[in-house]
Design an enzyme around this catalytic site. Structure first.
Site, mmCIF file in Angstrom:
data_model
loop_
_atom_site.group_PDB
_atom_site.id
_atom_site.type_symbol
_atom_site.label_atom_id
_atom_site.label_comp_id
_atom_site.label_asym_id
_atom_site.label_seq_id
_atom_site.Cartn_x
_atom_site.Cartn_y
_atom_site.Cartn_z
ATOM 1 N N ASP A 81 0.852 -1.190 0.000
ATOM 2 C CA ASP A 81 0.000 0.000 0.000
ATOM 3 C C ASP A 81 0.895 1.251 0.000
ATOM 4 O OD1 ASP A 81 -2.455 1.322 0.108
ATOM 5 O OD2 ASP A 81 -2.585 1.267 2.286
ATOM 6 N N HIS A 178 -9.136 9.227 4.433
ATOM 7 C CA HIS A 178 -8.367 8.220 5.177
ATOM 8 C C HIS A 178 -8.767 8.344 6.641
ATOM 9 C CE1 HIS A 178 -5.170 8.060 1.859
ATOM 10 N NE2 HIS A 178 -5.617 6.828 2.004
ATOM 11 N N GLY A 179 -9.195 7.237 7.250
ATOM 12 C CA GLY A 179 -9.648 7.295 8.641
ATOM 13 C C GLY A 179 -11.159 7.407 8.703
ATOM 14 N N HIS A 206 -9.882 4.170 -1.730
ATOM 15 C CA HIS A 206 -9.217 4.225 -0.428
ATOM 16 C C HIS A 206 -10.205 4.841 0.553
ATOM 17 C CE1 HIS A 206 -4.774 3.629 -1.470
ATOM 18 N NE2 HIS A 206 -5.457 3.346 -2.556
ATOM 19 N N GLY A 207 -10.029 4.505 1.847
ATOM 20 C CA GLY A 207 -10.893 5.136 2.849
ATOM 21 C C GLY A 207 -12.236 4.444 2.965
ATOM 22 N N SER A 209 -13.226 2.738 5.493
ATOM 23 C CA SER A 209 -13.686 2.788 6.895
ATOM 24 C C SER A 209 -14.817 3.786 7.090
ATOM 25 C CB SER A 209 -12.535 3.190 7.828
ATOM 26 O OG SER A 209 -11.565 2.186 7.872
ATOM 27 N N ASN A 228 -9.954 -0.265 0.181
ATOM 28 C CA ASN A 228 -8.985 -0.333 1.275
ATOM 29 C C ASN A 228 -9.658 -0.030 2.605
ATOM 30 O OD1 ASN A 228 -7.322 -0.470 -0.959
ATOM 31 N ND2 ASN A 228 -5.854 1.030 -0.208
ATOM 32 N N VAL A 229 -9.383 -0.882 3.582
ATOM 33 C CA VAL A 229 -9.953 -0.695 4.915
ATOM 34 C C VAL A 229 -8.836 -0.803 5.941
ATOM 35 C CG1 VAL A 229 -11.662 -1.510 6.581
ATOM 36 C CG2 VAL A 229 -12.090 -1.791 4.135
ATOM 37 N N THR A 231 -8.571 1.876 9.313
ATOM 38 C CA THR A 231 -8.880 2.458 10.624
ATOM 39 C C THR A 231 -9.999 1.722 11.370
ATOM 40 O OG1 THR A 231 -8.264 4.564 9.645
ATOM 41 C CG2 THR A 231 -9.399 4.656 11.754
HETATM 42 ZN ZN ZN Z 1 -4.977 5.066 1.077
#
Ligand code: ZN
Length: 278
Positions: A81, A178-179, A206-207, A209, A228-229, A231
């Site tokens: 990543d 992100h987060g 991405h992100g 979560s 993408n996971v 947080t």
């Molecule tokens: Zn990312």
């Protein structure tokens, strides 16, 4: 069995689903992700970030994941990543990662294209696939990623970038962070539709979560193939650890970590089931 990110994303394309890429940085996260894939009967991507080198050596990480993948009942791919250094990318290629993400999204476009092209040449020569990002994602709460300016991906620029660099997967900035979100998540689904229509390679989100299920499903229907996971899983593990320690302050570390791993597995199964888009 061990497979490649490209193979998993091609299968996801056929079934209009997305593959979960879980950020992993220790034995428990890797074991949880593979166990979750087996329980949900769906392939998973084990994603290691450049910054995790402080927590687990990259060669050891790859060897450990490959050993577990060889025994798994589902396909497992190893992915690097967010990486900013060529040195890390070279290490990942030698260690047997099937794909690498070079993140030049913070660089001026010309420099991003130039370095990404170079990474693609290095990686393709070894049969390794490359993910890149254009546009830039903001940082929400509890994330350990870099802050971005939140610039959304422009479809025409995405098409041009893919053609120039020959990357295999593209991470687009369409409103995730992100987060965990500080406000209401609001994915730009029309923009995603336009980006998907302007390129032919799989799109990455991405992100994942905290993104509501209905928005995730709409994003998958518009062509997102890898999500993408990070947080959300970390928070779940920390919550379990806190509860266990409150209940039993002298718990053995092995039991503490197993409890955290089991809770991560549960959360990952739930996420994979959503991404199946049944
Ligand atoms: Zn990312």
């Amino acid at each position: 069995m061990i497979t490649t990110t490209k193979e998993l994303l091609a299968q996801a394309e056929k079934t209009n689903s997305a593959i979960a890429a879980f950020n992993c940085y220790n034995a428990e996260t890797i074991q949880a992700a593979i166990a979750a894939g087996e329980k949900a009967n769906k392939g998973v991507i084990i994603a290691y970030g450049e910054r995790y080198q402080d927590y687990m050596n990259i060669e050891a990480f790859a060897a450990f994941t490959k050993a577990l993948a060889a025994q798994a009942s589902i396909p497992v791919a190893l992915h690097l990543d967010h990486s900013y250094q060529l040195e890390t990318i070279k290490k990942a290629i030698s260690a047997g990662f099937s794909s690498v993400m070079y993140d030049g999204s913070a660089l001026p476009m010309e420099e991003n294209v130039k370095t990404t092209k170079h990474v693609v040449e290095l990686a393709h020569a070894e049969g390794v696939f490359v993910e890149a990002e254009i546009g830039s994602m903001q940082k929400g709460e509890f994330s350990d990623e870099e802050e971005g300016d939140g610039k959304l991906t422009d479809p025409a620029e995405a098409a041009w970038f893919v053609k120039e660099t020959n990357v295999d997967f593209l991470a687009a900035s369409i409103g995730t962070v992100h987060g965990m979100y500080k406000g209401e998540p609001n994915l730009q689904l029309d923009l995603l539709h336009d980006i998907a229509n302007s390129i032919e390679i799989p799109l990455v989100l991405h992100g994942g979560s905290g993104t509501p299920e209905d928005q995730i499903l709409k994003a998958i229907d518009r062509g997102i193939r890898k999500i993408n996971v990070n947080t959300e899983i970390s928070l779940a593990a920390v919550k379990t650890i806190r509860e266990q320690l409150n209940e039993n302050p002298t718990i053995h570390l092995s039991n503490l970590m197993t409890a955290a791993q089991d809770h991560m597995t549960e959360q990952m199964v739930r996420i994979i089931e959503v991404y199946k888009n049944n």
